[in-house]
Every structure is written in C-alpha cells, then in structure tokens.
Design a protein around this motif. Structure first.
Motif, PDB file in Angstrom:
ATOM      1  N   MET A 103     -75.375  11.709 -42.830  1.00  0.00           N
ATOM      2  CA  MET A 103     -75.853  12.139 -44.139  1.00  0.00           C
ATOM      3  C   MET A 103     -76.424  10.953 -44.925  1.00  0.00           C
ATOM      4  N   GLU A 104     -75.744   9.818 -44.866  1.00  0.00           N
ATOM      5  CA  GLU A 104     -76.210   8.611 -45.551  1.00  0.00           C
ATOM      6  C   GLU A 104     -77.557   8.171 -44.971  1.00  0.00           C
ATOM      7  N   VAL A 160     -79.821  10.042 -43.445  1.00  0.00           N
ATOM      8  CA  VAL A 160     -80.861  11.004 -43.824  1.00  0.00           C
ATOM      9  C   VAL A 160     -81.301  10.771 -45.264  1.00  0.00           C
ATOM     10  N   GLU A 161     -80.372  10.563 -46.162  1.00  0.00           N
ATOM     11  CA  GLU A 161     -80.702  10.319 -47.574  1.00  0.00           C
ATOM     12  C   GLU A 161     -81.504   9.031 -47.740  1.00  0.00           C
ATOM     13  N   ASN A 162     -81.109   7.985 -47.050  1.00  0.00           N
ATOM     14  CA  ASN A 162     -81.842   6.713 -47.134  1.00  0.00           C
ATOM     15  C   ASN A 162     -83.247   6.845 -46.554  1.00  0.00           C
ATOM     16  N   LEU A 163     -83.374   7.560 -45.463  1.00  0.00           N
ATOM     17  CA  LEU A 163     -84.683   7.777 -44.861  1.00  0.00           C
ATOM     18  C   LEU A 163     -85.592   8.571 -45.800  1.00  0.00           C
ATOM     19  N   LYS A 164     -85.034   9.575 -46.463  1.00  0.00           N
ATOM     20  CA  LYS A 164     -85.812  10.353 -47.439  1.00  0.00           C
ATOM     21  C   LYS A 164     -86.304   9.470 -48.578  1.00  0.00           C
ATOM     22  N   LYS A 165     -85.464   8.553 -49.039  1.00  0.00           N
ATOM     23  CA  LYS A 165     -85.866   7.635 -50.115  1.00  0.00           C
ATOM     24  C   LYS A 165     -87.019   6.746 -49.669  1.00  0.00           C
ATOM     25  N   ILE A 166     -86.954   6.252 -48.442  1.00  0.00           N
ATOM     26  CA  ILE A 166     -88.027   5.398 -47.922  1.00  0.00           C
ATOM     27  C   ILE A 166     -89.334   6.180 -47.835  1.00  0.00           C
ATOM     28  N   ILE A 167     -89.262   7.410 -47.354  1.00  0.00           N
ATOM     29  CA  ILE A 167     -90.463   8.247 -47.254  1.00  0.00           C
ATOM     30  C   ILE A 167     -91.031   8.534 -48.644  1.00  0.00           C
TER      31      ILE A 167
END
Length: 111
Positions: free
Chosen positions: A4-5, A7-14
């Motif tokens: 989950m962490e 996925v959330e970090n990847l979404k922020k980068i995108i």
C-alpha cells in the motif's frame, strides 16, 4: 515495504510528473530536470554555476543542453547574470518563478 505504501508513493511520483509536464515548457525532457537540479543545487550551495560548467558536466550533447538552457531562460525559469569576479562568464541562477514552483511542488507532493 508494504504494498500500500509503495502504491501511494508511486501515485505521488506520477502526479508530480504530470504537474511538471503541465507547468514546464512544451518539449522539456529529463535534460530539463537535470539542468534545473544542477542550477538549484549550485544556488543552494551559494556557488552559482556557469553555462560552460553545465555544458561540460552533462552527458548530453552541448547543443541539446544549450537548447534546453535557452528554453529555461526564455520561459523565465532561469536567469543569466554577469559574474562579478570574471566578466567573461555568465552565471545561471534560479528565478523567483522557479523558487515559487519548487515550494508549490513540495507542498503538493512531498508533505
């Protein structure tokens, strides 16, 4: 690392990349990011970099580097100022626009 962490970090980068794409000039690339980081880091260290230093330290072609530097100055992200120690050189310094952008980027994506 928890999934989950991750996925959330990847979404922020995108999201940050999309924000950069919308804000910077059309045609920017990784060269642009590299140049901005070099200029900001040298400014942070109170040792503004010269055009020559940036062009010789990059792994990109000098023509490509100059093209992106011209875009950055033309669009108001970076400013060229005369070096007070060596009148032959011009220094690359971040503009207030770039500094404000860094603050906005930080607020939106790196809290």
């Amino acid at each position: 690392m928890k999934r989950m962490e991750y996925v959330e970090n990847l979404k922020k980068i995108i999201q940050a990349k999309k924000y950069l794409d919308q804000t910077l000039y059309n045609g920017h690339s990784l060269v642009t990011y590299d140049l901005l980081l070099r200029i900001l880091e040298s400014s942070l260290n109170n040792k503004p970099t010269t055009i020559k230093e940036v062009c010789t330290q990059t792994t990109q072609s000098m023509l490509n580097t100059r093209k992106h530097l011209n875009h950055l100055t033309r669009h108001g992200w970076v400013e060229l100022v005369q070096d007070t120690k060596d009148r032959r050189q011009r220094l690359l310094v971040p503009t207030d626009k770039l500094k404000k952008f860094i603050n906005e980027l930080s607020k939106n994506f790196f809290n």
